[in-house]
Design an enzyme around this catalytic site. Structure first.
Site, PDB file in Angstrom:
ATOM      1  N   HIS A   1      10.779   0.506   3.309  1.00 50.67           N
ATOM      2  CA  HIS A   1       9.603   0.651   3.472  1.00 50.67           C
ATOM      3  C   HIS A   1       8.289   0.419   2.115  1.00 50.67           C
ATOM      4  O   HIS A   1       7.154  -0.267   2.463  1.00 50.67           O
ATOM      5  CB  HIS A   1       9.054   1.612   4.476  1.00 50.67           C
ATOM      6  CG  HIS A   1       8.664   3.036   3.920  1.00 50.67           C
ATOM      7  ND1 HIS A   1      10.037   3.711   4.460  1.00 50.67           N
ATOM      8  CD2 HIS A   1       7.565   3.529   3.947  1.00 50.67           C
ATOM      9  CE1 HIS A   1       9.196   4.775   3.535  1.00 50.67           C
ATOM     10  NE2 HIS A   1       8.228   4.320   3.823  1.00 50.67           N
ATOM     11  N   ASP A   2       8.868   1.408   0.966  1.00 47.31           N
ATOM     12  CA  ASP A   2       8.108   1.645  -0.258  1.00 47.31           C
ATOM     13  C   ASP A   2       8.433   0.808  -1.595  1.00 47.31           C
ATOM     14  O   ASP A   2       7.605   0.348  -2.150  1.00 47.31           O
ATOM     15  CB  ASP A   2       8.242   3.169  -0.161  1.00 47.31           C
ATOM     16  CG  ASP A   2       6.566   4.039   0.458  1.00 47.31           C
ATOM     17  OD1 ASP A   2       5.843   3.361   0.731  1.00 47.31           O
ATOM     18  OD2 ASP A   2       7.351   4.735   0.531  1.00 47.31           O
TER      19      ASP A   2
ATOM     20  N   ASP B   1       7.119   6.942   8.906  1.00 55.18           N
ATOM     21  CA  ASP B   1       6.787   7.330   7.393  1.00 55.18           C
ATOM     22  C   ASP B   1       5.939   8.212   7.366  1.00 55.18           C
ATOM     23  O   ASP B   1       5.573   9.666   6.980  1.00 55.18           O
ATOM     24  CB  ASP B   1       6.251   6.186   7.104  1.00 55.18           C
ATOM     25  CG  ASP B   1       5.234   5.930   5.864  1.00 55.18           C
ATOM     26  OD1 ASP B   1       6.346   6.680   4.268  1.00 55.18           O
ATOM     27  OD2 ASP B   1       4.613   6.124   5.320  1.00 55.18           O
TER      28      ASP B   1
ATOM     29  N   HIS C   1      12.345  11.378   1.004  1.00 47.02           N
ATOM     30  CA  HIS C   1      11.685  10.741   2.016  1.00 47.02           C
ATOM     31  C   HIS C   1      11.536   9.052   2.664  1.00 47.02           C
ATOM     32  O   HIS C   1      12.326   9.495   3.993  1.00 47.02           O
ATOM     33  CB  HIS C   1      10.486   9.965   1.324  1.00 47.02           C
ATOM     34  CG  HIS C   1       9.411   9.794   1.459  1.00 47.02           C
ATOM     35  ND1 HIS C   1       8.361   9.521   3.017  1.00 47.02           N
ATOM     36  CD2 HIS C   1       8.984   8.029   1.972  1.00 47.02           C
ATOM     37  CE1 HIS C   1       8.134   8.853   3.323  1.00 47.02           C
ATOM     38  NE2 HIS C   1       7.488   7.657   2.999  1.00 47.02           N
TER      39      HIS C   1
ATOM     40  N   GLU D   1       5.532  -1.973  -2.184  1.00 45.81           N
ATOM     41  CA  GLU D   1       4.277  -0.806  -2.863  1.00 45.81           C
ATOM     42  C   GLU D   1       4.129  -0.754  -4.015  1.00 45.81           C
ATOM     43  O   GLU D   1       3.196  -0.172  -4.890  1.00 45.81           O
ATOM     44  CB  GLU D   1       3.901  -0.272  -1.801  1.00 45.81           C
ATOM     45  CG  GLU D   1       2.411   0.502  -2.132  1.00 45.81           C
ATOM     46  CD  GLU D   1       2.648   1.032  -0.842  1.00 45.81           C
ATOM     47  OE1 GLU D   1       1.855   2.389  -0.279  1.00 45.81           O
ATOM     48  OE2 GLU D   1       2.250   0.344   0.582  1.00 45.81           O
ATOM     49  N   ASP D   2       5.429   0.495  -4.296  1.00 43.12           N
ATOM     50  CA  ASP D   2       5.529   1.536  -5.659  1.00 43.12           C
ATOM     51  C   ASP D   2       7.108   1.016  -6.011  1.00 43.12           C
ATOM     52  O   ASP D   2       7.115   1.904  -6.843  1.00 43.12           O
ATOM     53  CB  ASP D   2       6.402   2.233  -4.480  1.00 43.12           C
ATOM     54  CG  ASP D   2       5.200   3.494  -3.501  1.00 43.12           C
ATOM     55  OD1 ASP D   2       4.001   2.913  -4.454  1.00 43.12           O
ATOM     56  OD2 ASP D   2       5.527   4.246  -2.727  1.00 43.12           O
TER      57      ASP D   2
END
Length: 188
Positions: free
Chosen positions: A58-59, A129, A34, A62-63
């Protein structure tokens, strides 16, 4: 290797390490696929190297257990700031009802308002995204697509800065959401 390529490769390596063995929710493929798709989409739309690097990352906040400070130390405040711009500010454990159930609609509204204030470059990352996620969720997400697609329709309509500054990527994301709506309507 020049500085630009080094930045992007370093971001790729950092993101792959940070996400480790994470898998995509609906396909089970390695999560980095991804991230790679987001970065490639950004390159396709002539994003600057710092935007492409932030696309890889980008994640991470957050992750993963990556912090903003970690990103500043590794990539500087510009790339770290872009990642923050596209990181969800709501969390499933907030905005709960008195019964303790998460209020997804409220959380997504909070995140949508936050993203509306992001720079056009941050919104460009969000479009890339969305392009990756929408295709994946419509193809593999089953009933969740009926929740996800209307959320993305509301989100894409709020991304005014990228619509003005980089219309082609915004338009592709918008068109994909509309096609997803049509596909779901035909399947109903």
């Amino acid at each position: 290797m020049d500085r630009v390529l080094t930045l992007i490769r370093t971001a790729e390596d950092f993101a792959r390490r940070a996400h480790g063995d994470q898998k995509r929710k609906f396909t089970g493929e390695p999560y980095w696929h991804h991230l790679q798709e987001v970065a490639r989409t950004l390159l396709q739309y002539s994003a600057t190297p710092d935007v492409v690097a932030a696309g890889w990352l980008h994640d991470t906040i957050e992750d993963t257990d990556t912090s903003y400070k970690d990103l500043v130390l590794a990539f500087g405040p510009v790339v770290a700031g872009l990642v923050v711009e596209v990181t969800d500010v709501s969390r499933p454990d907030i905005c709960n009802t008195p019964e303790g159930e998460g209020n997804r609609r409220l959380r997504k509204e909070i995140d949508r308002q936050f993203l509306a204030g992001a720079s056009w470059r941050g919104q460009m990352i969000k479009c890339a995204d969305m392009l990756s996620n929408t295709a994946d969720i419509v193809a593999n997400g089953g009933g969740f697509a009926r929740i996800y697609v209307p959320e993305k329709k509301a989100l894409i309509l709020s991304l005014e800065k990228v619509r003005t500054a980089s219309y082609p990527i915004w338009r592709e994301a918008y068109d994909q959401v509309v096609r997803a709506e049509q596909r779901l309507a035909c399947a109903a």
